[in-house]
Motif scaffolding. Structure first.
Motif, PDB file in Angstrom:
ATOM      1  N   MET A  85       0.841  -1.191   0.000  1.00 24.02           N
ATOM      2  CA  MET A  85       0.000   0.000   0.000  1.00 24.02           C
ATOM      3  C   MET A  85       0.882   1.249   0.000  1.00 24.02           C
ATOM      4  N   THR A  86       0.303   2.320  -0.454  1.00 20.51           N
ATOM      5  CA  THR A  86       1.038   3.584  -0.517  1.00 20.51           C
ATOM      6  C   THR A  86       0.050   4.747  -0.473  1.00 20.51           C
ATOM      7  N   TYR A  87       0.578   5.922  -0.496  1.00 17.89           N
ATOM      8  CA  TYR A  87      -0.261   7.116  -0.570  1.00 17.89           C
ATOM      9  C   TYR A  87      -0.495   7.471  -2.029  1.00 17.89           C
ATOM     10  N   VAL A  88      -1.625   8.122  -2.291  1.00 24.67           N
ATOM     11  CA  VAL A  88      -2.040   8.454  -3.645  1.00 24.67           C
ATOM     12  C   VAL A  88      -2.483   9.919  -3.670  1.00 24.67           C
ATOM     13  N   ILE A  89      -2.129  10.614  -4.719  1.00 22.65           N
ATOM     14  CA  ILE A  89      -2.600  11.981  -4.919  1.00 22.65           C
ATOM     15  C   ILE A  89      -3.774  11.924  -5.902  1.00 22.65           C
ATOM     16  N   ALA A  90      -4.857  12.610  -5.558  1.00 23.70           N
ATOM     17  CA  ALA A  90      -6.090  12.525  -6.342  1.00 23.70           C
ATOM     18  C   ALA A  90      -6.459  13.863  -6.983  1.00 23.70           C
ATOM     19  N   GLN A  91      -7.644  13.919  -7.536  1.00 23.26           N
ATOM     20  CA  GLN A  91      -8.150  15.035  -8.332  1.00 23.26           C
ATOM     21  C   GLN A  91      -7.970  16.428  -7.729  1.00 23.26           C
ATOM     22  N   PRO A  92      -8.111  16.629  -6.427  1.00 14.60           N
ATOM     23  CA  PRO A  92      -7.977  18.004  -5.919  1.00 14.60           C
ATOM     24  C   PRO A  92      -6.617  18.653  -6.217  1.00 14.60           C
ATOM     25  N   CYS A  93      -5.613  17.853  -6.558  1.00 13.73           N
ATOM     26  CA  CYS A  93      -4.289  18.406  -6.873  1.00 13.73           C
ATOM     27  C   CYS A  93      -4.189  18.895  -8.316  1.00 13.73           C
ATOM     28  N   VAL A  94      -5.045  18.390  -9.194  1.00 13.58           N
ATOM     29  CA  VAL A  94      -4.940  18.742 -10.612  1.00 13.58           C
ATOM     30  C   VAL A  94      -5.050  20.260 -10.786  1.00 13.58           C
ATOM     31  N   ASP A  95      -4.059  20.827 -11.446  1.00  9.96           N
ATOM     32  CA  ASP A  95      -3.947  22.255 -11.730  1.00  9.96           C
ATOM     33  C   ASP A  95      -3.716  23.113 -10.480  1.00  9.96           C
ATOM     34  N   VAL A  96      -3.305  22.490  -9.385  1.00  8.18           N
ATOM     35  CA  VAL A  96      -2.967  23.244  -8.174  1.00  8.18           C
ATOM     36  C   VAL A  96      -1.456  23.214  -7.946  1.00  8.18           C
ATOM     37  N   LEU A  97      -0.871  22.036  -7.871  1.00  7.69           N
ATOM     38  CA  LEU A  97       0.582  21.858  -7.706  1.00  7.69           C
ATOM     39  C   LEU A  97       1.160  22.692  -6.557  1.00  7.69           C
ATOM     40  N   ASP A  98       0.578  22.590  -5.391  1.00  8.68           N
ATOM     41  CA  ASP A  98       1.015  23.400  -4.251  1.00  8.68           C
ATOM     42  C   ASP A  98       2.438  23.087  -3.775  1.00  8.68           C
ATOM     43  N   ARG A  99       2.858  21.842  -3.794  1.00  5.78           N
ATOM     44  CA  ARG A  99       4.200  21.379  -3.437  1.00  5.78           C
ATOM     45  C   ARG A  99       4.510  21.366  -1.944  1.00  5.78           C
ATOM     46  N   ALA A 100       3.569  21.682  -1.068  1.00  9.20           N
ATOM     47  CA  ALA A 100       3.830  21.576   0.375  1.00  9.20           C
ATOM     48  C   ALA A 100       4.186  20.144   0.733  1.00  9.20           C
ATOM     49  N   CYS A 101       3.563  19.186   0.058  1.00  8.21           N
ATOM     50  CA  CYS A 101       3.842  17.774   0.308  1.00  8.21           C
ATOM     51  C   CYS A 101       5.272  17.414  -0.095  1.00  8.21           C
ATOM     52  N   VAL A 102       5.749  18.010  -1.173  1.00  3.24           N
ATOM     53  CA  VAL A 102       7.107  17.751  -1.644  1.00  3.24           C
ATOM     54  C   VAL A 102       8.109  18.190  -0.590  1.00  3.24           C
ATOM     55  N   GLU A 103       7.874  19.351  -0.019  1.00  2.00           N
ATOM     56  CA  GLU A 103       8.770  19.883   1.012  1.00  2.00           C
ATOM     57  C   GLU A 103       8.806  18.983   2.245  1.00  2.00           C
ATOM     58  N   GLU A 104       7.700  18.338   2.550  1.00  2.00           N
ATOM     59  CA  GLU A 104       7.571  17.522   3.762  1.00  2.00           C
ATOM     60  C   GLU A 104       8.068  16.092   3.586  1.00  2.00           C
ATOM     61  N   CYS A 105       8.097  15.590   2.368  1.00  2.00           N
ATOM     62  CA  CYS A 105       8.440  14.188   2.106  1.00  2.00           C
ATOM     63  C   CYS A 105       9.909  13.899   2.447  1.00  2.00           C
ATOM     64  N   PRO A 106      10.155  12.970   3.388  1.00  2.00           N
ATOM     65  CA  PRO A 106      11.536  12.694   3.789  1.00  2.00           C
ATOM     66  C   PRO A 106      12.322  11.849   2.782  1.00  2.00           C
ATOM     67  N   VAL A 107      11.637  11.219   1.818  1.00  2.00           N
ATOM     68  CA  VAL A 107      12.342  10.354   0.871  1.00  2.00           C
ATOM     69  C   VAL A 107      12.282  10.862  -0.569  1.00  2.00           C
ATOM     70  N   ASP A 108      11.744  12.052  -0.788  1.00  2.00           N
ATOM     71  CA  ASP A 108      11.744  12.674  -2.116  1.00  2.00           C
ATOM     72  C   ASP A 108      11.048  11.806  -3.168  1.00  2.00           C
ATOM     73  N   CYS A 109       9.856  11.268  -2.818  1.00  2.00           N
ATOM     74  CA  CYS A 109       9.163  10.358  -3.737  1.00  2.00           C
ATOM     75  C   CYS A 109       7.961  11.000  -4.420  1.00  2.00           C
TER      76      CYS A 109
END
Length: 107
Positions: free
Chosen positions: A1-25
């Motif tokens: 199992m893993t995490y999934v990014i869904a429709q609310p991200c489309v055309d938003v690309l906020d990147r707060a999650c990228v900054e928080e991800c410890p493994v750069d995935c």
């Protein structure tokens, strides 16, 4: 199992999650972000920082966005497993279904 990014991200690309991800995935497509299913360590650090609540643990993904599991996985078919998003930067591509969507999440 893993995490999934869904429709609310489309055309938003906020990147707060990228900054928080410890493994750069979390990789940047043209219109949304994608979590690499083999690189994600299921830590959940990305989920609470998403301002549009687009990140879900795979088992918790709302039924209406179930196809996003396949979109996230298929995004990496050609890209493979580069071992970190920072090393490649924005990909400039999306899963074909995402690329074909009308503009989303615009106010």
């Amino acid at each position: 199992m893993t995490y999934v990014i869904a429709q609310p991200c489309v055309d938003v690309l906020d990147r707060a999650c990228v900054e928080e991800c410890p493994v750069d995935c979390i990789y940047e497509g043209n219109r949304m972000l994608y979590i690499h299913p083999d690189e994600c360590i299921d830590c959940g650090a990305c989920e609470p920082v998403c301002p549009v609540e687009a990140i879900f643990y795979e088992d918790d993904l709302p039924d209406e966005w179930e196809d996003y599991i396949d979109y996230n996985v298929a995004f990496f078919d050609e890209l493979g497993s580069p071992g970190g998003a920072d090393s490649i930067g924005p990909t400039g591509t999306d899963h074909p279904t995402i690329a074909a969507l009308t503009p989303q999440n615009q106010e």
